[in-house]
Design a protein around this motif. Sequence first.
Motif, short mmCIF file in Angstrom:
data_model
loop_
_atom_site.label_atom_id
_atom_site.label_comp_id
_atom_site.label_asym_id
_atom_site.label_seq_id
_atom_site.Cartn_x
_atom_site.Cartn_y
_atom_site.Cartn_z
N THR A 71 7.67 13.31 0.32
CA THR A 71 8.95 13.65 -0.50
C THR A 71 8.66 13.80 -2.06
O THR A 71 9.42 14.79 -2.63
N ILE A 87 15.67 14.23 -4.20
CA ILE A 87 15.77 13.20 -5.16
C ILE A 87 16.07 11.79 -4.45
O ILE A 87 15.32 10.59 -4.57
N TYR A 88 17.08 11.67 -3.46
CA TYR A 88 17.50 10.54 -2.81
C TYR A 88 16.62 10.38 -1.68
O TYR A 88 16.15 8.95 -1.38
N ALA A 95 13.82 8.23 -2.97
CA ALA A 95 14.18 7.03 -3.80
C ALA A 95 13.83 5.65 -2.65
O ALA A 95 13.35 4.69 -3.06
N ALA A 96 14.29 5.82 -1.33
CA ALA A 96 13.92 4.83 -0.34
C ALA A 96 12.59 4.49 -0.06
O ALA A 96 11.89 3.39 -0.37
N GLY A 152 9.89 5.18 -1.93
CA GLY A 152 9.29 4.86 -3.15
C GLY A 152 9.75 3.65 -3.62
O GLY A 152 8.66 2.91 -3.96
N ALA A 153 10.76 3.02 -3.24
CA ALA A 153 11.34 1.84 -3.78
C ALA A 153 10.53 0.80 -2.65
O ALA A 153 10.13 -0.30 -3.10
N ALA A 163 6.51 8.64 0.90
CA ALA A 163 6.77 8.87 -0.72
C ALA A 163 5.90 9.93 -1.11
O ALA A 163 6.44 10.83 -1.95
#
Length: 281
Positions: A161, A204-205, A208-209, A211-212, A158
Amino acid sequence: MCLLWACTRSFAHRHPKIFVGFLHPFAVILVLVITVYFVVLQMFYVVPKLFEMDTLVYKLFWLLAIFICYNIFGNMLACHLTDTSVPSLPLEKQSPEPGEGHLWDFCDICERKMPPRSWHCVLCNRCILKRDHHCIFTATCIGHNNQRYFFWFTFHMALGTGVALATHTLVVLQYCSYMNLFFLNFSNVKDLPNWLFLSLLVNIYALAAPGAALFVQFLALHINGTLHDLYSETYNLGIWRNFKMVVGEKGLWTFFSPTIKSPLPHDGTKWEAKDVGIGEC
């Protein structure tokens, strides 16, 4: 996303060997490719748009990139190599002590008792100590012994990215200002170079992974829980003690390297419950 998760989980339970044989290598290679892609893109195309390559700031970006990559790959490998299954315990610890048998559950597949908070994984085909989930990106289960490495793996993914997204955004803002005589004008976004626009979307994508995943790990860490009991505070001992239950005695020092030795408070067979104080659950 929920539908994809449900379908993936269903396929994993029905065809575990195919799932492990195909998806594990694919997911691991995906992480490697994405990490290398962003390092090359950042250090040879994006960051040079902001700073000259012979400046100190650019060299510091290289150090940051090396540090993040080292921790991504190092924690990923340590997570995979660290055995967190019940059979990894010393032989005398694989059975409940006298008077504690009622706290252990029986696994119908392994045909033996397993410690509290342990779950059987159909993909690993073993009972996992404090099982959180099975991670395809590290090709192993996340549990008591390797949750530290998974936590820092997702954190540095995270972070990496996130830094990439920040530099991407600065370049976009710089480009929009330049195209309108140094006054910001977002109408110029459509005139961005194709490579910059596409890489921004991918960035951005890509954030997301991890980060989640990191967000869920923080939720679990906050209450000393797992993915299976995110709403139970049975084992919540306070944020700092919870954190040390995951990363070990060295605490935040483990942020710097997966090679730092940081013994965990216990072996994963006994858990202090909040409602009983010093009791074992």
